[in-house]
Design a protein around this motif. Structure first.
Motif, PDB file in Angstrom:
ATOM      1  N   THR A  56       0.832  -1.204   0.000  1.00  0.00           N
ATOM      2  CA  THR A  56       0.000   0.000   0.000  1.00  0.00           C
ATOM      3  C   THR A  56       0.867   1.256   0.000  1.00  0.00           C
ATOM      4  O   THR A  56       2.007   1.251   0.460  1.00  0.00           O
ATOM      5  CB  THR A  56      -0.932   0.057   1.228  1.00  0.00           C
ATOM      6  OG1 THR A  56      -0.141   0.085   2.416  1.00  0.00           O
ATOM      7  CG2 THR A  56      -1.884  -1.108   1.263  1.00  0.00           C
ATOM      8  N   VAL A  57       0.282   2.303  -0.518  1.00  0.00           N
ATOM      9  CA  VAL A  57       0.866   3.641  -0.448  1.00  0.00           C
ATOM     10  C   VAL A  57      -0.142   4.500   0.311  1.00  0.00           C
ATOM     11  O   VAL A  57      -1.305   4.585  -0.077  1.00  0.00           O
ATOM     12  CB  VAL A  57       1.115   4.222  -1.861  1.00  0.00           C
ATOM     13  CG1 VAL A  57       1.637   5.638  -1.770  1.00  0.00           C
ATOM     14  CG2 VAL A  57       2.076   3.341  -2.632  1.00  0.00           C
ATOM     15  N   ASN A  58       0.305   5.092   1.405  1.00  0.00           N
ATOM     16  CA  ASN A  58      -0.550   5.927   2.237  1.00  0.00           C
ATOM     17  C   ASN A  58      -0.093   7.374   2.091  1.00  0.00           C
ATOM     18  O   ASN A  58       1.033   7.711   2.460  1.00  0.00           O
ATOM     19  CB  ASN A  58      -0.468   5.469   3.689  1.00  0.00           C
ATOM     20  CG  ASN A  58      -1.503   6.117   4.564  1.00  0.00           C
ATOM     21  OD1 ASN A  58      -2.283   6.956   4.116  1.00  0.00           O
ATOM     22  ND2 ASN A  58      -1.522   5.728   5.817  1.00  0.00           N
ATOM     23  N   GLU A 108       4.468   0.166   1.261  1.00  0.00           N
ATOM     24  CA  GLU A 108       4.538  -0.572   2.522  1.00  0.00           C
ATOM     25  C   GLU A 108       3.980  -1.977   2.322  1.00  0.00           C
ATOM     26  O   GLU A 108       2.892  -2.155   1.763  1.00  0.00           O
ATOM     27  CB  GLU A 108       3.733   0.154   3.585  1.00  0.00           C
ATOM     28  CG  GLU A 108       3.727  -0.530   4.913  1.00  0.00           C
ATOM     29  CD  GLU A 108       2.886   0.198   5.954  1.00  0.00           C
ATOM     30  OE1 GLU A 108       2.754  -0.342   7.063  1.00  0.00           O
ATOM     31  OE2 GLU A 108       2.369   1.278   5.662  1.00  0.00           O
ATOM     32  N   PHE A 109       4.708  -2.975   2.792  1.00  0.00           N
ATOM     33  CA  PHE A 109       4.252  -4.352   2.744  1.00  0.00           C
ATOM     34  C   PHE A 109       3.218  -4.574   3.838  1.00  0.00           C
ATOM     35  O   PHE A 109       3.425  -4.190   4.985  1.00  0.00           O
ATOM     36  CB  PHE A 109       5.444  -5.296   2.955  1.00  0.00           C
ATOM     37  CG  PHE A 109       5.061  -6.743   3.056  1.00  0.00           C
ATOM     38  CD1 PHE A 109       4.754  -7.476   1.937  1.00  0.00           C
ATOM     39  CD2 PHE A 109       5.000  -7.348   4.302  1.00  0.00           C
ATOM     40  CE1 PHE A 109       4.394  -8.811   2.044  1.00  0.00           C
ATOM     41  CE2 PHE A 109       4.644  -8.686   4.411  1.00  0.00           C
ATOM     42  CZ  PHE A 109       4.343  -9.419   3.274  1.00  0.00           C
ATOM     43  N   TYR A 154       6.130  -3.488  -5.580  1.00  0.00           N
ATOM     44  CA  TYR A 154       6.547  -2.137  -5.189  1.00  0.00           C
ATOM     45  C   TYR A 154       6.908  -2.041  -3.701  1.00  0.00           C
ATOM     46  O   TYR A 154       7.399  -1.007  -3.254  1.00  0.00           O
ATOM     47  CB  TYR A 154       5.481  -1.116  -5.562  1.00  0.00           C
ATOM     48  CG  TYR A 154       5.309  -1.024  -7.050  1.00  0.00           C
ATOM     49  CD1 TYR A 154       6.295  -0.442  -7.842  1.00  0.00           C
ATOM     50  CD2 TYR A 154       4.195  -1.553  -7.685  1.00  0.00           C
ATOM     51  CE1 TYR A 154       6.160  -0.379  -9.213  1.00  0.00           C
ATOM     52  CE2 TYR A 154       4.043  -1.494  -9.055  1.00  0.00           C
ATOM     53  CZ  TYR A 154       5.037  -0.906  -9.821  1.00  0.00           C
ATOM     54  OH  TYR A 154       4.903  -0.852 -11.177  1.00  0.00           O
ATOM     55  N   SER A 155       6.682  -3.111  -2.942  1.00  0.00           N
ATOM     56  CA  SER A 155       7.115  -3.122  -1.541  1.00  0.00           C
ATOM     57  C   SER A 155       8.542  -3.649  -1.415  1.00  0.00           C
ATOM     58  O   SER A 155       9.124  -3.616  -0.350  1.00  0.00           O
ATOM     59  CB  SER A 155       6.169  -3.982  -0.697  1.00  0.00           C
ATOM     60  OG  SER A 155       6.306  -5.346  -1.030  1.00  0.00           O
ATOM     61  N   ARG A 156       9.102  -4.146  -2.503  1.00  0.00           N
ATOM     62  CA  ARG A 156      10.450  -4.743  -2.463  1.00  0.00           C
ATOM     63  C   ARG A 156      11.554  -3.763  -2.833  1.00  0.00           C
ATOM     64  O   ARG A 156      12.723  -4.001  -2.533  1.00  0.00           O
ATOM     65  CB  ARG A 156      10.487  -5.947  -3.392  1.00  0.00           C
ATOM     66  CG  ARG A 156       9.551  -7.045  -2.961  1.00  0.00           C
ATOM     67  CD  ARG A 156       9.660  -8.281  -3.828  1.00  0.00           C
ATOM     68  NE  ARG A 156       8.631  -9.233  -3.467  1.00  0.00           N
ATOM     69  CZ  ARG A 156       7.622  -9.562  -4.248  1.00  0.00           C
ATOM     70  NH1 ARG A 156       7.505  -9.033  -5.458  1.00  0.00           N
ATOM     71  NH2 ARG A 156       6.725 -10.434  -3.845  1.00  0.00           N
ATOM     72  N   ALA A 157      11.197  -2.697  -3.525  1.00  0.00           N
ATOM     73  CA  ALA A 157      12.196  -1.713  -3.954  1.00  0.00           C
ATOM     74  C   ALA A 157      11.508  -0.360  -4.171  1.00  0.00           C
ATOM     75  O   ALA A 157      10.315  -0.314  -4.464  1.00  0.00           O
ATOM     76  CB  ALA A 157      12.867  -2.177  -5.251  1.00  0.00           C
ATOM     77  N   PRO A 158      12.253   0.729  -4.033  1.00  0.00           N
ATOM     78  CA  PRO A 158      11.668   2.068  -4.189  1.00  0.00           C
ATOM     79  C   PRO A 158      11.495   2.442  -5.666  1.00  0.00           C
ATOM     80  O   PRO A 158      12.253   3.237  -6.214  1.00  0.00           O
ATOM     81  CB  PRO A 158      12.678   2.976  -3.478  1.00  0.00           C
ATOM     82  CG  PRO A 158      13.973   2.258  -3.612  1.00  0.00           C
ATOM     83  CD  PRO A 158      13.644   0.793  -3.589  1.00  0.00           C
ATOM     84  N   ARG A 175      -3.818   3.635  -1.054  1.00  0.00           N
ATOM     85  CA  ARG A 175      -3.955   2.969  -2.351  1.00  0.00           C
ATOM     86  C   ARG A 175      -3.170   1.671  -2.363  1.00  0.00           C
ATOM     87  O   ARG A 175      -1.998   1.636  -1.979  1.00  0.00           O
ATOM     88  CB  ARG A 175      -3.453   3.891  -3.459  1.00  0.00           C
ATOM     89  CG  ARG A 175      -3.653   3.363  -4.831  1.00  0.00           C
ATOM     90  CD  ARG A 175      -5.115   3.292  -5.163  1.00  0.00           C
ATOM     91  NE  ARG A 175      -5.290   2.638  -6.433  1.00  0.00           N
ATOM     92  CZ  ARG A 175      -6.442   2.387  -6.979  1.00  0.00           C
ATOM     93  NH1 ARG A 175      -7.537   2.746  -6.362  1.00  0.00           N
ATOM     94  NH2 ARG A 175      -6.526   1.792  -8.134  1.00  0.00           N
ATOM     95  N   GLN A 176      -3.814   0.612  -2.803  1.00  0.00           N
ATOM     96  CA  GLN A 176      -3.140  -0.669  -2.958  1.00  0.00           C
ATOM     97  C   GLN A 176      -2.421  -0.686  -4.300  1.00  0.00           C
ATOM     98  O   GLN A 176      -2.959  -0.246  -5.313  1.00  0.00           O
ATOM     99  CB  GLN A 176      -4.166  -1.794  -2.909  1.00  0.00           C
ATOM    100  CG  GLN A 176      -3.558  -3.166  -2.957  1.00  0.00           C
ATOM    101  CD  GLN A 176      -4.611  -4.247  -2.798  1.00  0.00           C
ATOM    102  OE1 GLN A 176      -5.646  -4.035  -2.177  1.00  0.00           O
ATOM    103  NE2 GLN A 176      -4.350  -5.402  -3.371  1.00  0.00           N
TER     104      GLN A 176
END
Length: 93
Positions: A17-19, A85-86, A57-61, A51-52
């Motif tokens: 997720t991106v908050n 965020e994972f 995208y949780s493994r690398a920026p 947003r999911q």
């Protein structure tokens, strides 16, 4: 006594997720894959956006986030090299 015909095993769900906590001056927001410039999400801005995104995208920026002002009074804001965020199974999103 009855017997069960089958067993269903549900795989734990893992997501990313991106908050975003946005400025009141934001009009629109875009989330993109920074390597391919692929648009993942675009929306009018709200105070908070959760947003999911795909798990990768949780493994690398590898995200880039744009915040835009449609009035032209403010410059666009860009957050580069953002990592989602994972969120593990059973976690509340």
């Amino acid at each position: 006594m009855r017997e069960f015909d089958y067993i269903v095993i549900k795989k734990p769900r893992e997501i990313a997720t991106v908050n975003l906590d946005l400025s009141d001056n934001a009009s629109r927001i875009c989330i993109m894959d920074r390597r391919e410039l692929l648009l993942l999400f675009a929306s009018s801005a709200q105070a908070n956006i959760l947003r999911q995104v795909p798990l990768e995208y949780s493994r690398a920026p590898n995200l880039i986030i744009f915040m835009l002002d449609d009035t032209g009074n403010y410059n666009a804001v860009v957050a580069d090299a953002v990592q989602a965020e994972f969120v593990s199974a059973g976690a509340e999103v």
